[in-house]
Design a protein around this motif. Structure first.
Motif, PDB file in Angstrom:
ATOM      1  N   LYS A  52      53.669 -30.148  40.745  1.00  0.00           N
ATOM      2  CA  LYS A  52      54.955 -30.025  41.421  1.00  0.00           C
ATOM      3  C   LYS A  52      54.715 -29.603  42.860  1.00  0.00           C
ATOM      4  CE  LYS A  52      57.640 -29.073  37.339  1.00  0.00           C
ATOM      5  NZ  LYS A  52      58.598 -28.199  36.671  1.00  0.00           N
ATOM      6  N   LEU A  53      55.387 -30.290  43.765  1.00  0.00           N
ATOM      7  CA  LEU A  53      55.235 -30.051  45.202  1.00  0.00           C
ATOM      8  C   LEU A  53      56.605 -30.051  45.860  1.00  0.00           C
ATOM      9  CD1 LEU A  53      52.724 -32.969  45.821  1.00  0.00           C
ATOM     10  CD2 LEU A  53      52.071 -30.587  45.619  1.00  0.00           C
ATOM     11  N   ARG A  54      56.734 -29.320  46.933  1.00  0.00           N
ATOM     12  CA  ARG A  54      57.891 -29.472  47.811  1.00  0.00           C
ATOM     13  C   ARG A  54      57.375 -30.167  49.062  1.00  0.00           C
ATOM     14  NH1 ARG A  54      60.467 -26.872  52.152  1.00  0.00           N
ATOM     15  NH2 ARG A  54      62.658 -27.451  52.244  1.00  0.00           N
ATOM     16  N   MET A  55      57.895 -31.343  49.322  1.00  0.00           N
ATOM     17  CA  MET A  55      57.480 -32.145  50.470  1.00  0.00           C
ATOM     18  C   MET A  55      58.607 -32.176  51.497  1.00  0.00           C
ATOM     19  SD  MET A  55      54.424 -33.191  49.535  1.00  0.00           S
ATOM     20  CE  MET A  55      54.003 -34.578  50.606  1.00  0.00           C
ATOM     21  N   VAL A  56      58.232 -32.119  52.770  1.00  0.00           N
ATOM     22  CA  VAL A  56      59.201 -32.240  53.850  1.00  0.00           C
ATOM     23  C   VAL A  56      58.789 -33.394  54.757  1.00  0.00           C
ATOM     24  CG1 VAL A  56      59.847 -29.796  53.793  1.00  0.00           C
ATOM     25  CG2 VAL A  56      58.063 -30.562  55.357  1.00  0.00           C
ATOM     26  N   ARG A  57      59.792 -34.022  55.352  1.00  0.00           N
ATOM     27  CA  ARG A  57      59.496 -35.104  56.295  1.00  0.00           C
ATOM     28  C   ARG A  57      59.280 -34.474  57.665  1.00  0.00           C
ATOM     29  NH1 ARG A  57      63.772 -39.283  55.889  1.00  0.00           N
ATOM     30  NH2 ARG A  57      64.934 -37.773  57.102  1.00  0.00           N
ATOM     31  N   THR A  58      58.059 -34.605  58.194  1.00  0.00           N
ATOM     32  CA  THR A  58      57.718 -34.004  59.483  1.00  0.00           C
ATOM     33  C   THR A  58      57.728 -35.017  60.622  1.00  0.00           C
ATOM     34  OG1 THR A  58      55.352 -34.269  59.018  1.00  0.00           O
ATOM     35  CG2 THR A  58      56.369 -32.150  58.432  1.00  0.00           C
ATOM     36  N   ASN A  99      59.730 -38.803  61.573  1.00  0.00           N
ATOM     37  CA  ASN A  99      60.729 -39.816  61.219  1.00  0.00           C
ATOM     38  C   ASN A  99      60.965 -40.650  62.468  1.00  0.00           C
ATOM     39  OD1 ASN A  99      62.728 -41.242  59.856  1.00  0.00           O
ATOM     40  ND2 ASN A  99      64.315 -39.760  60.359  1.00  0.00           N
ATOM     41  N   ARG A 100      60.090 -41.639  62.678  1.00  0.00           N
ATOM     42  CA  ARG A 100      60.121 -42.407  63.921  1.00  0.00           C
ATOM     43  C   ARG A 100      60.357 -43.886  63.599  1.00  0.00           C
ATOM     44  NH1 ARG A 100      55.068 -41.309  65.678  1.00  0.00           N
ATOM     45  NH2 ARG A 100      55.780 -39.226  66.178  1.00  0.00           N
ATOM     46  N   VAL A 101      61.456 -44.425  64.101  1.00  0.00           N
ATOM     47  CA  VAL A 101      61.762 -45.846  63.934  1.00  0.00           C
ATOM     48  C   VAL A 101      62.038 -46.414  65.316  1.00  0.00           C
ATOM     49  CG1 VAL A 101      63.306 -47.539  62.876  1.00  0.00           C
ATOM     50  CG2 VAL A 101      62.758 -45.426  61.646  1.00  0.00           C
ATOM     51  N   SER A 102      61.279 -47.450  65.676  1.00  0.00           N
ATOM     52  CA  SER A 102      61.514 -48.112  66.954  1.00  0.00           C
ATOM     53  C   SER A 102      61.466 -49.615  66.719  1.00  0.00           C
ATOM     54  CB  SER A 102      60.475 -47.671  67.995  1.00  0.00           C
ATOM     55  OG  SER A 102      59.184 -48.021  67.575  1.00  0.00           O
ATOM     56  N   ASP A 103      61.598 -50.374  67.756  1.00  0.00           N
ATOM     57  CA  ASP A 103      61.642 -51.823  67.641  1.00  0.00           C
ATOM     58  C   ASP A 103      60.327 -52.369  67.057  1.00  0.00           C
ATOM     59  OD1 ASP A 103      62.840 -54.330  67.914  1.00  0.00           O
ATOM     60  OD2 ASP A 103      61.881 -54.659  69.856  1.00  0.00           O
ATOM     61  N   GLY A 104      60.370 -52.821  65.827  1.00  0.00           N
ATOM     62  CA  GLY A 104      59.223 -53.452  65.206  1.00  0.00           C
ATOM     63  C   GLY A 104      58.241 -52.528  64.514  1.00  0.00           C
ATOM     64  N   THR A 105      58.440 -51.202  64.597  1.00  0.00           N
ATOM     65  CA  THR A 105      57.538 -50.264  63.925  1.00  0.00           C
ATOM     66  C   THR A 105      58.327 -49.079  63.378  1.00  0.00           C
ATOM     67  OG1 THR A 105      57.058 -48.927  65.876  1.00  0.00           O
ATOM     68  CG2 THR A 105      55.605 -50.816  65.467  1.00  0.00           C
ATOM     69  N   ALA A 106      57.710 -48.393  62.438  1.00  0.00           N
ATOM     70  CA  ALA A 106      58.276 -47.149  61.913  1.00  0.00           C
ATOM     71  C   ALA A 106      57.127 -46.295  61.392  1.00  0.00           C
ATOM     72  CB  ALA A 106      59.274 -47.430  60.801  1.00  0.00           C
ATOM     73  N   SER A 107      57.300 -44.984  61.495  1.00  0.00           N
ATOM     74  CA  SER A 107      56.317 -44.039  60.975  1.00  0.00           C
ATOM     75  C   SER A 107      57.040 -42.879  60.316  1.00  0.00           C
ATOM     76  CB  SER A 107      55.436 -43.476  62.092  1.00  0.00           C
ATOM     77  OG  SER A 107      54.690 -44.493  62.682  1.00  0.00           O
ATOM     78  N   PHE A 108      56.555 -42.491  59.153  1.00  0.00           N
ATOM     79  CA  PHE A 108      57.096 -41.349  58.432  1.00  0.00           C
ATOM     80  C   PHE A 108      55.909 -40.527  57.931  1.00  0.00           C
ATOM     81  CE2 PHE A 108      59.652 -45.133  57.638  1.00  0.00           C
ATOM     82  CZ  PHE A 108      60.802 -44.784  58.319  1.00  0.00           C
ATOM     83  N   VAL A 109      56.028 -39.217  58.042  1.00  0.00           N
ATOM     84  CA  VAL A 109      55.002 -38.335  57.502  1.00  0.00           C
ATOM     85  C   VAL A 109      55.708 -37.310  56.625  1.00  0.00           C
ATOM     86  CG1 VAL A 109      53.186 -36.662  57.992  1.00  0.00           C
ATOM     87  CG2 VAL A 109      53.458 -38.672  59.465  1.00  0.00           C
ATOM     88  N   PHE A 110      55.186 -37.141  55.427  1.00  0.00           N
ATOM     89  CA  PHE A 110      55.700 -36.167  54.476  1.00  0.00           C
ATOM     90  C   PHE A 110      54.565 -35.184  54.185  1.00  0.00           C
ATOM     91  CE2 PHE A 110      57.714 -40.256  53.781  1.00  0.00           C
ATOM     92  CZ  PHE A 110      59.065 -39.942  53.813  1.00  0.00           C
ATOM     93  N   GLU A 111      54.854 -33.880  54.322  1.00  0.00           N
ATOM     94  CA  GLU A 111      53.817 -32.869  54.117  1.00  0.00           C
ATOM     95  C   GLU A 111      54.311 -31.790  53.162  1.00  0.00           C
ATOM     96  OE1 GLU A 111      51.312 -31.878  57.607  1.00  0.00           O
ATOM     97  OE2 GLU A 111      52.975 -32.788  58.729  1.00  0.00           O
ATOM     98  N   ARG A 112      53.367 -31.226  52.431  1.00  0.00           N
ATOM     99  CA  ARG A 112      53.700 -30.150  51.506  1.00  0.00           C
ATOM    100  C   ARG A 112      54.103 -28.915  52.296  1.00  0.00           C
ATOM    101  NH1 ARG A 112      49.992 -27.704  46.628  1.00  0.00           N
ATOM    102  NH2 ARG A 112      51.719 -26.636  45.589  1.00  0.00           N
ATOM    103  N   LYS A 113      55.239 -28.344  51.918  1.00  0.00           N
ATOM    104  CA  LYS A 113      55.697 -27.092  52.513  1.00  0.00           C
ATOM    105  C   LYS A 113      56.495 -26.348  51.455  1.00  0.00           C
ATOM    106  CE  LYS A 113      57.866 -25.050  56.517  1.00  0.00           C
ATOM    107  NZ  LYS A 113      58.659 -25.301  57.727  1.00  0.00           N
ATOM    108  N   GLU A 114      55.812 -25.483  50.759  1.00  0.00           N
ATOM    109  CA  GLU A 114      56.442 -24.707  49.694  1.00  0.00           C
ATOM    110  C   GLU A 114      57.216 -23.536  50.281  1.00  0.00           C
ATOM    111  OE1 GLU A 114      56.437 -25.848  46.727  1.00  0.00           O
ATOM    112  OE2 GLU A 114      54.703 -27.177  46.687  1.00  0.00           O
ATOM    113  N   ARG A 115      58.151 -23.048  49.511  1.00  0.00           N
ATOM    114  CA  ARG A 115      58.901 -21.854  49.909  1.00  0.00           C
ATOM    115  C   ARG A 115      58.095 -20.610  49.508  1.00  0.00           C
ATOM    116  NH1 ARG A 115      63.978 -23.847  51.070  1.00  0.00           N
ATOM    117  NH2 ARG A 115      64.642 -25.648  49.872  1.00  0.00           N
ATOM    118  N   GLY A 116      58.346 -19.510  50.159  1.00  0.00           N
ATOM    119  CA  GLY A 116      57.761 -18.251  49.737  1.00  0.00           C
ATOM    120  C   GLY A 116      56.546 -17.797  50.509  1.00  0.00           C
ATOM    121  N   GLY A 117      55.998 -18.617  51.382  1.00  0.00           N
ATOM    122  CA  GLY A 117      54.919 -18.178  52.238  1.00  0.00           C
ATOM    123  C   GLY A 117      53.527 -18.131  51.626  1.00  0.00           C
TER     124      GLY A 117
END
Length: 150
Positions: free
Chosen positions: A63-69, A71-89
């Motif tokens: 089980k993981l908590r993932m966040v989108r870090t 979110n880039r969409v431009s003409d003809g390309t797109a990039s998305f990055v999702f990284e683990r970021k749990e709550r609680g430190g």
């Protein structure tokens, strides 16, 4: 550990991007995602994800908590990055998925790079199971996006 996979989808980029920008839709085509729920915290878009893989009669899950870090969409390309970021430190093993999308005429090229740490997917056998799930996911993704264009 790293895994990378690419696929060319025979549809325009505009029909591909919505299926990749939001992790909520990934269970439709990625067999290793057992469950997923939206888990925003007001500052960032997040998801609680349960990954599950079977090896013979045994199943392993994570089980993981993932966040989108990214979110880039431009003409003809797109990039998305999702990284683990749990709550609680607390410190957790890293997980990072980068999705790069590029228009290729009437088709779209998709590359997904997964980097992960920890012990769940190690020991060779589970790495092969992960690779098999990624290949099945590519086929499922192509079926999904092409079925929405007919």
């Amino acid at each position: 550990m790293r895994a990378s996979s690419s696929v060319t989808v025979p549809v325009a980029i505009e029909q591909v991007v919505p299926h990749l920008a939001d992790l909520s839709g990934y269970p439709q085509w990625m067999p290793m995602i057992h469950s997923i729920e939206r888990d925003d915290d007001g500052a960032e878009v997040g998801w609680s994800v349960e990954l599950r893989a079977k090896v013979g009669p045994f199943a392993r899950s994570k089980k993981l908590r993932m966040v989108r870090t990214v979110n880039r969409v431009s003409d003809g390309t797109a990039s998305f990055v999702f990284e683990r970021k749990e709550r609680g430190g607390r410190s957790h093993s890293p997980w990072r998925m980068s999705v790069n999308v590029a228009s290729n005429g009437p088709s779209t090229d998709v590359t997904i790079d997964l980097e992960y740490g920890g012990a769940l997917w190690t020991a060779g056998v589970l790495d092969r199971v992960l690779a098999g799930n990624i290949e099945a996911g590519k086929e499922g993704f192509v079926r999904l996006v092409t079925s929405h264009t007919r």
